[in-house]
Design an enzyme around this catalytic site. Structure first.
Site, PDB file in Angstrom:
ATOM      1  N   CYS A 353       4.762  -8.192   6.964  1.00 20.99           N
ATOM      2  CA  CYS A 353       3.840  -7.258   6.317  1.00 20.99           C
ATOM      3  C   CYS A 353       2.432  -7.837   6.211  1.00 20.99           C
ATOM      4  O   CYS A 353       1.966  -8.181   5.122  1.00 20.99           O
ATOM      5  CB  CYS A 353       4.382  -6.882   4.942  1.00 20.99           C
ATOM      6  SG  CYS A 353       6.020  -6.180   5.092  1.00 20.99           S
ATOM      7  N   GLU A 354       1.782  -7.989   7.341  1.00 21.98           N
ATOM      8  CA  GLU A 354       0.399  -8.491   7.448  1.00 21.98           C
ATOM      9  C   GLU A 354      -0.179  -7.894   8.720  1.00 21.98           C
ATOM     10  O   GLU A 354       0.481  -7.934   9.764  1.00 21.98           O
ATOM     11  CB  GLU A 354       0.369 -10.017   7.651  1.00 21.98           C
ATOM     12  CG  GLU A 354       0.950 -10.852   6.561  1.00 21.98           C
ATOM     13  CD  GLU A 354      -0.004 -11.107   5.406  1.00 21.98           C
ATOM     14  OE1 GLU A 354      -1.215 -10.878   5.579  1.00 21.98           O
ATOM     15  OE2 GLU A 354       0.490 -11.522   4.357  1.00 21.98           O
TER      16      GLU A 354
END
Ligand code: PLP
Length: 424
Positions: A353-354
């Site tokens: 989640c980046e």
């Protein structure tokens, strides 16, 4: 895509549309061990080492593998058996050398922030040399050595203020870097070291950066170091060995670094010219010994068409392959099985989640969900930099030797990750 497009190693090639490492088909290894999976070629590592060995034939020289590039035990064992020493940057790395069958007497210890405890452990183990990076470190090491009744062999890492023309995060020999002692202060630092009873001055060290692809910066650094050697020895401090660090680049994307033997032919000629050709030499290569020897196998999870971009979401991520997120580095990404159909352009991304979790941008691939890909040149600074971010287990690792595959690291489980944690 044909064999000649694959960077850097003769031990990775397509045969009859399938990608092989040495004698083994990578698709078979991916199916057997799962993905993401690091696969290394032993022959490729030894091939890279042999270029250095050829260069140094008939010389007094030792290769110290800079193991932070890839510190997996199976990899260290290959280099220990091939006669390499090791350049370490922590006591943890020293323990790894010993676990892999290497000798402490072949270890040199670099790094700007060695703790007193690490100094003690290294002195007790009897390492070959401390590469000292500051004047304060000289004093602390002296005190630690005296408290143990030992003498610490030291060389001082000098910062020659040479631009290696590489990424700013991996250049280390420029004035504003945290590494080494400034060129102008070196003589003073050596005089100080020679006056301390717990130290024995044995050499001089320099390492100017990483992924260096031209000879010029090495020649500049060599000349500056030799100027210093002359100054230091005229002050009555003999230097037994000269250590020129690591840093030689590899081919990620059409990069054309000199080969190790071509580079060293130039450097040795210069050493001979200046009358230093018969000195004990040391080098600390990392990336150039392992980088092109490894690939990371991964499976396509989903294809996600977008308005501006198509995404190819794979099961490897920035926690496995941190170089793109850290340095915007490039790795080639190729299919394990070639097809003749035209591809589409994708950004290849991981599940973390980046937005920084991308592995390759604008890559043309003909893929479907479930297909397997190889991220190339993944032998250096990938597994050793991997993390558990997003509670992702570290990948498994396989070392291939001819037609044999050795599982040298099992896939990390969630319970491995939670070991040592407690709740209130
Ligand atoms: C990282 C490092 C090396 C190895 O660098 P490569 O670019 O991987 O060859 C050598 N010496 C020191 C002191 C290092 O920190």
């Amino acid at each position: 895509m044909n064999a000649s497009d694959l960077p850097g190693t003769p031990f990775l090639a397509y045969r009859d549309r399938h990608l092989f490492i040495e004698q083994l088909r990578l698709q078979d290894l991916a199916v057997m061990h799962g993905t993401p999976l690091f696969v290394y070629s032993k022959a490729s590592m030894l091939h890279a080492l042999s270029a250095y060995q050829r260069a140094f034939a008939g010389r007094k020289a030792k290769v110290h593998y800079a193991m932070k590039a890839n510190s997996s035990l199976g990899v260290l064992q290959v280099f220990a058996r091939a006669g390499c020493g090791f350049d370490i940057v922590s006591a943890g790395e020293l323990a790894r050398v010993q676990a892999a069958g290497g000798k402490a007497a072949d270890v040199i210890f670099s790094g700007v922030g060695k703790t007193r405890e690490e100094m003690r452990l290294a002195l007790q183990a009897g390492i070959a040399c401390f590469n000292v990076e500051s004047e304060t470190e000289l004093d602390v090491l002296n005190a630690v050595a005296l408290s143990l009744g030992k003498t610490a062999p030291v060389s001082i890492r000098v910062n020659p203020n040479v631009d290696p023309k590489t990424h700013p995060y991996i250049s280390t020999g420029l004035k504003g870097n945290k590494f080494g002692i400034a060129h102008e202060r070196t003589l003073q630092a050596y005089k100080h070291a020679a006056s301390l009873p717990g130290l024995k001055v044995t050499g001089i060290d320099c390492h100017i950066g990483s992924q260096i692809t031209t000879t010029g910066p090495y020649l500049d650094a060599l000349d500056k170091v030799l100027d210093l050697v002359e100054q230091i020895e005229s002050a009555g401090i003999p230097l037994h060995h000269l250590d020129f660090g690591g840093g030689l680049g590899i081919n990620y994307n059409g990069d054309t670094p000199p080969t190790a033997d071509a580079l060293w032919a130039r450097l040795l000629a210069r050493l001979d010219e200046r009358g230093f050709g018969d000195r004990q030499l040391m080098i600390e290569p990392g990336r150039s010994l392992v980088g092109n020897a490894g690939v990371c196998l991964t499976e396509v999870q989903f294809l996600k068409p977008g308005e501006q971009k198509n995404f190819c979401i794979i099961d490897a991520a920035m926690n496995d392959l941190p170089r793109p997120a850290m340095y915007e580095a490039f790795h080639q990404i190729v299919p394990l099985t070639l097809t003749s159909e035209a591809g589409k352009v994708y950004d290849v991304v991981g599940p973390v989640c980046e937005s920084g979790d991308w592995i390759g941008r604008d890559r043309t691939l003909n893929v479907q969900s479930g297909d397997k890909l190889a991220v190339l040149s993944a032998g250096a600074y990938c597994m050793s930099m991997s993390s558990n971010y997003n509670t992702r287990g570290r990948a498994a690792e396989v070392l291939v030797d001819g037609d044999k595959a050795h599982l040298i690291r099992t896939r990390e489980t969630v319970s491995d990750q939670m070991r040592g944690e407690t709740v209130l």
